[in-house]
Design an enzyme around this catalytic site. Sequence first.
Site, PDB file in Angstrom:
ATOM      1  N   SER A  17     -76.637 -70.425 112.720  1.00 22.41           N
ATOM      2  CA  SER A  17     -76.378 -69.456 111.650  1.00 22.41           C
ATOM      3  C   SER A  17     -76.912 -69.950 110.300  1.00 22.41           C
ATOM      4  O   SER A  17     -76.801 -71.139 109.972  1.00 22.41           O
ATOM      5  CB  SER A  17     -74.868 -69.221 111.535  1.00 22.41           C
ATOM      6  OG  SER A  17     -74.595 -68.447 110.391  1.00 22.41           O
ATOM      7  N   LYS A  73     -64.389 -59.934 115.956  1.00 24.53           N
ATOM      8  CA  LYS A  73     -64.150 -59.084 114.778  1.00 24.53           C
ATOM      9  C   LYS A  73     -63.016 -58.079 114.959  1.00 24.53           C
ATOM     10  O   LYS A  73     -62.373 -57.690 113.992  1.00 24.53           O
ATOM     11  CB  LYS A  73     -65.434 -58.325 114.402  1.00 24.53           C
ATOM     12  CG  LYS A  73     -66.497 -59.217 113.781  1.00 24.53           C
ATOM     13  CD  LYS A  73     -67.714 -58.415 113.359  1.00 24.53           C
ATOM     14  CE  LYS A  73     -68.807 -59.329 112.848  1.00 24.53           C
ATOM     15  NZ  LYS A  73     -70.012 -58.605 112.433  1.00 24.53           N
ATOM     16  N   ASN A  94     -64.750 -59.017 109.225  1.00 18.05           N
ATOM     17  CA  ASN A  94     -65.713 -60.134 109.264  1.00 18.05           C
ATOM     18  C   ASN A  94     -65.416 -61.172 108.199  1.00 18.05           C
ATOM     19  O   ASN A  94     -66.114 -62.180 108.110  1.00 18.05           O
ATOM     20  CB  ASN A  94     -67.162 -59.633 109.136  1.00 18.05           C
ATOM     21  CG  ASN A  94     -67.525 -59.318 107.701  1.00 18.05           C
ATOM     22  OD1 ASN A  94     -66.681 -58.904 106.911  1.00 18.05           O
ATOM     23  ND2 ASN A  94     -68.773 -59.527 107.345  1.00 18.05           N
ATOM     24  N   GLY A 133     -78.049 -47.458 118.236  1.00 15.75           N
ATOM     25  CA  GLY A 133     -77.254 -48.662 118.502  1.00 15.75           C
ATOM     26  C   GLY A 133     -75.843 -48.481 117.980  1.00 15.75           C
ATOM     27  O   GLY A 133     -75.635 -48.403 116.770  1.00 15.75           O
TER      28      GLY A 133
END
Length: 296
Positions: A17, A73, A94, A133
Site C-alpha cells: 500500500s 469495511k 474506511n 462495477g
Amino acid sequence: MDDSLICGLIGTGIGRSLTPAMHEREGAAHGLRYVYRIVDLDAVAATVNDLARLVDTAADLGFRGLNITHPCKQIVIEHLDELSDDAASLGAVNTILFDGGRKIGHNTDWSGFGRSFQLGLAGVSIDHAVLLGAGGAGAAVAYALAKAGAGQVTVVDADEVRARSLLSSMQSVFVGTTFVSAVPSDLPRVLSDADGIVHATPVGMAAHPGIAFDPALLRADHWVAEVVYRPAETELLVAAAARGCRTLAGTGMAVHQAADAFQIFTGRPADADRMSAHMRELISLEEASALAGVSS
Ligand code: NAD
C-alpha cells in the site's frame, strides 16, 4: 493536540500500500511526528474474526485512528460506537477515529471520489451516469454521484445480483436519483443515452490488464472516470482520450480519500496537490522498478 500521532491501516493484501508513505510525508510537511503502520491480516495470521480485537488494541495502544480496507469495511461497523451519517447510509467504513474513548466510523471513499470528480471533471453533465462495477469502490462512487445530484445512475455489473443489490440500497437513501441496473451486454444501449461512465471493476490493474468494455462504445462527448489507479494511466484512460473523451484518473479518488482521512486523524486540512504529486512519484517508481524487473 500533541504533535505526535500514530495511525494505521487494517486489511488483507496491503503490504504494498502507498497509504503509509502518503500519510507520513504529509504529516511531516505539517511538522507532525506522524507514524502510519500497516496491519495486514494475512501477515499476522488473523482474519476478520480478529478485527474487533485489533481495533481495540490499536485504541488501547494510543493510535489516533485507523483506515480500514478490504475485506473489513462492512464488518467493522458492528465494533464501532458511532458512525458519520454518510458511513451509516453507505454501510461501509474506511476510516475510524478514536476520540474520547469512542470509536467513530467515517467513509472517505465516497468523499474522495466526489472531490476528485468535482475538480477533474468540473461542469460535466450527470443527468445520466453509468457505473461499471458494483463492488466496494462502485458503492462509494454511486453514493458520490447521487450526492452530486445525478439524475440517473445505471449500475452495470457482470454479477447481476450485485448490481441489483447496490441499486436497492442506494435507492433507499436517495430519492432524487433514479438507480437502474443492467448487465454488460446492455452497455451499447445504456451508453448511447449516457453522459459518461465511471469504471469501477478491477480490470486494468497491473495484475488484471485490459479494458472491461469495448471502448468503441465511447463517443467524444462522453466523460470517462477511472477508479483503478495502479497503473495511474490505465488502458481505458488511453483509449478514452484517443476517442476525444474528457477523462479522470483513479489517482484522484485515492489521493482525496487519503487527504480526507488525514484531516479526520489530525484535524488539519491536507494539501491534496502535494499528496497527489507524492502519490504519482510513488506509482512511477513502482512502475519503473516493475519494468526493470521484467527486463533484467
Ligand atoms: P470488488 O471486488 O468489491 O468489486 C468489483 C466488481 O466488479 C464486482 O462486483 C465484479 O462482479 C465486477 N466486475 C469485475 N469484472 C467485471 C467486468 N469485466 N464487467 C463487469 N463487472 C465486472 O472490488 P472493489 O473493491 O470495488 O475494487 C475495484 C477496483 O477499484 C480495484 O481496482 C481497486 O484497486 C480500485 N479501488 C480504487 C480506489 C481509489 O481510491 N482509486 C478505492 C477503492 C478501490
